[in-house]
Structure formats: C-alpha cells, structure tokens
Design an enzyme around this catalytic site. Sequence first.
Site, PDB file in Angstrom:
ATOM      1  CB  SER A 147      71.636  27.591  76.512  1.00  0.00           C
ATOM      2  OG  SER A 147      72.969  28.056  76.718  1.00  0.00           O
ATOM      3  CE1 TYR A 160      74.635  22.857  75.439  1.00  0.00           C
ATOM      4  CE2 TYR A 160      74.982  25.486  75.538  1.00  0.00           C
ATOM      5  CZ  TYR A 160      74.577  24.239  75.932  1.00  0.00           C
ATOM      6  OH  TYR A 160      73.711  24.409  77.249  1.00  0.00           O
TER       7      TYR A 160
HETATM    8  P1  NAD Z   1      74.807  17.542  82.680  1.00  0.00           P
HETATM    9  O1  NAD Z   1      75.658  17.330  81.958  1.00  0.00           O
HETATM   10  O2  NAD Z   1      74.875  17.165  84.422  1.00  0.00           O
HETATM   11  O3  NAD Z   1      73.195  16.885  82.647  1.00  0.00           O
HETATM   12  C1  NAD Z   1      72.893  16.408  81.214  1.00  0.00           C
HETATM   13  C2  NAD Z   1      71.879  15.289  81.171  1.00  0.00           C
HETATM   14  O4  NAD Z   1      71.698  14.985  79.995  1.00  0.00           O
HETATM   15  C3  NAD Z   1      72.430  14.332  82.148  1.00  0.00           C
HETATM   16  O5  NAD Z   1      71.323  13.946  82.771  1.00  0.00           O
HETATM   17  C4  NAD Z   1      72.814  13.324  81.027  1.00  0.00           C
HETATM   18  O6  NAD Z   1      72.692  11.980  81.382  1.00  0.00           O
HETATM   19  C5  NAD Z   1      71.744  13.579  79.950  1.00  0.00           C
HETATM   20  N1  NAD Z   1      72.248  12.974  78.695  1.00  0.00           N
HETATM   21  C6  NAD Z   1      73.302  13.439  77.805  1.00  0.00           C
HETATM   22  N2  NAD Z   1      73.129  12.441  76.850  1.00  0.00           N
HETATM   23  C7  NAD Z   1      72.192  11.718  76.961  1.00  0.00           C
HETATM   24  C8  NAD Z   1      71.876  10.348  76.286  1.00  0.00           C
HETATM   25  N3  NAD Z   1      72.472  10.200  74.925  1.00  0.00           N
HETATM   26  N4  NAD Z   1      70.803   9.734  76.529  1.00  0.00           N
HETATM   27  C9  NAD Z   1      70.307  10.094  77.666  1.00  0.00           C
HETATM   28  N5  NAD Z   1      70.449  10.986  78.510  1.00  0.00           N
HETATM   29  C10 NAD Z   1      71.516  12.151  77.960  1.00  0.00           C
HETATM   30  O7  NAD Z   1      74.302  19.053  82.871  1.00  0.00           O
HETATM   31  P2  NAD Z   1      73.243  20.162  83.264  1.00  0.00           P
HETATM   32  O8  NAD Z   1      73.736  21.397  83.465  1.00  0.00           O
HETATM   33  O9  NAD Z   1      72.280  19.541  84.025  1.00  0.00           O
HETATM   34  O10 NAD Z   1      72.403  20.091  81.895  1.00  0.00           O
HETATM   35  C11 NAD Z   1      70.983  19.812  81.473  1.00  0.00           C
HETATM   36  C12 NAD Z   1      70.563  20.991  80.636  1.00  0.00           C
HETATM   37  O11 NAD Z   1      70.600  22.046  80.839  1.00  0.00           O
HETATM   38  C13 NAD Z   1      71.112  20.706  79.123  1.00  0.00           C
HETATM   39  O12 NAD Z   1      70.246  20.524  77.963  1.00  0.00           O
HETATM   40  C14 NAD Z   1      72.309  21.711  79.050  1.00  0.00           C
HETATM   41  O13 NAD Z   1      72.394  22.076  77.951  1.00  0.00           O
HETATM   42  C15 NAD Z   1      71.293  22.873  79.781  1.00  0.00           C
HETATM   43  N6  NAD Z   1      71.918  24.048  80.483  1.00  0.00           N
HETATM   44  C16 NAD Z   1      73.094  23.883  81.140  1.00  0.00           C
HETATM   45  C17 NAD Z   1      73.615  25.007  81.550  1.00  0.00           C
HETATM   46  C18 NAD Z   1      74.762  24.849  82.692  1.00  0.00           C
HETATM   47  O14 NAD Z   1      75.112  26.203  82.948  1.00  0.00           O
HETATM   48  N7  NAD Z   1      74.925  24.034  83.337  1.00  0.00           N
HETATM   49  C19 NAD Z   1      73.141  26.209  81.148  1.00  0.00           C
HETATM   50  C20 NAD Z   1      72.263  26.483  80.147  1.00  0.00           C
HETATM   51  C21 NAD Z   1      71.440  25.085  79.794  1.00  0.00           C
END
Ligand code: NAD
Length: 255
Positions: A147, A160
């Site tokens: 991130s 986080y």
């Molecule tokens: P999102 O919330 O759409 O996706 C999160 C995913 O994690 C989902 O598929 C959810 O089902 C899964 N998840 C959460 N808890 C779970 C559990 N207990 N068991 C099984 N699956 C679980 O958000 P995203 O943005 O697609 O996030 C994906 C990754 O990217 C994460 O690690 C997030 O921290 C990281 N990220 C996102 C951003 C952003 O700006 N969106 C930026 C940097 C990093």
Amino acid sequence: MNSIMNKFSLEGKSAIVTGANTGLGQGISVALAAAGAHVFGVARRSCEETAQKVEALDGKFTEVMADMSKLESIETILTEVKKQTQRIDILVNNAGIIKRCDAIDVPVEDWDSVIDINLRMVYFLSQAVAKDWMADGKGGKIINICSMLSFQGGIRVPAYTASKSAVMGITRALANEWAKHGINVNGIAPGYMATNNTAQLRQDAERSEDILARIPAARWGTPEDVQGAAIFLASAAADYVNGYTVAVDGGWLAR
Ligand code: NAD
C-alpha cells in the site's frame, strides 16, 4: 510469440489469489488467468463474478471458500487446491481489510483483526507454500499486496499502516532468505484505487478532493491498473527481481 514475450506467459501454472471475489483481487485473478494460469481464488464470499470474467477470456478459475482471518484456513486452502493441481506456482496475498478510526480510539479487537488478516495470514500462508517449494526445489512467485501506507503514515488507519508497512518488510525479509531457493517474493503497492477498500474515503468530499489533487495522473486507479505488474511479477520475466515493491500509484509517491 517471440521468446521475450514468452517469458510473461503463465501457461501451465497454477496461482492462488486471496480475496478474489472483488476489487484488486478480481483484477489480478483475471490478469493471471488471461496470461494462462489456472487461478484458485480464495474468498469468504462467492467469486461468481470473477469466475464469469475469467471464463469470458477462456481462462481457468476455481473458487476456494475460506476465512482469511483464521490460520486454520491455510490447511483447508492448500488441501483444496492440491486436489485439483499438481503444483502451486504463484501465491498472491491480496485479501485485506481496513478500519478507519482516530488513533486515540482504536479498540484492541480492531487492531487484532486488521493485523491477523493483513499480516499474520500473509506470513504463514507464504511460509506454508514456500515449504512445498523448498521440498520440490522448483521455486515459485509470491506477490504481496502492499500500500502507499507501506511508505507513509496515513490518517485514521494506524493498524492498517502497521500491517502494510510490515508486509513490505517481510517481502524483503523473505526474499533475502528464499531467493536462493528460486522463490521470488515481491510486492505491489497500489495507490488510491476505486474499490470497496476506499468507498468510505471517496464518500468524504474533502478527503477525496485532497487525494485526487495530489495524484499526478489526476485520477483514482482501477483494478485493471495493477494487472500488468501482477503478470510481470508472477512470470519468468521477473526471475531476478527479489524483495522489491512496485508502486502502481499514478505517481503518488513521486510527488
Ligand atoms: P476490497 O475490500 O474490494 O477487497 C478486499 C478483499 O479481501 C475482498 O476480496 C474480501 O473478500 C477479502 N477479504 C477480507 N477479509 C477476508 C476474510 N476474512 N476472509 C477472506 N477474504 C477476505 O478492496 P481492494 O482494494 O480490492 O483490496 C485488496 C487489497 O489491496 C487489500 O490488501 C488492500 O489493503 C490493498 N490495497 C487497496 C488499495 C485501494 O486503494 N483500494 C490501495 C492499496 C492497497
């Protein structure tokens, strides 16, 4: 295809992508499948939409139901996947959660739940998969989703930030010990992407405007934006890339 482009092919490979039902995990699943991998998508909820997107590209996708907050899920996941493939070649640690709260008020339960999914699970799932890779001597690729808060402090998301800073740390630590076994451990640090993870942030007009004004590319990222980096790091083209975290951030960190 010429030989250089062949190195990006994932034909015949199997990949585990955690959190594959939505957002970045969905985008990464579609990308790895489009490059030829059989993707095993781990999620708590149905991955039907991801499966449909992969099938539309004639790719292979298998859903594995598991709760990534419990370390017992590691055995469930690996047992399920191994029933359907001889070997796992790629692991993408994508599942993650975020909890927004003033640092002064963060409850212990929220701290623990964020660290459990975002860090503890990433570490021990990687360890379990790497044990198989060391045993057969064939190596593999691990991609950890980091991130901007692997580099910066963030606001109102201290657990986080702790988890994602640590994930970039273990990306380096594991690469140092495992590179000699042919295991590449690298990270992707997405910038501000329009997914569920940032829905609350994007609803806050002031914060949303501040963030957008700071992104040199002048837009929020999308799941499609991380696809190229994921294919690269999962492929033989990245065989000599170890312990590095690639920012896919529209220039956020360059600013
Ligand atoms: P999102 O919330 O759409 O996706 C999160 C995913 O994690 C989902 O598929 C959810 O089902 C899964 N998840 C959460 N808890 C779970 C559990 N207990 N068991 C099984 N699956 C679980 O958000 P995203 O943005 O697609 O996030 C994906 C990754 O990217 C994460 O690690 C997030 O921290 C990281 N990220 C996102 C951003 C952003 O700006 N969106 C930026 C940097 C990093």
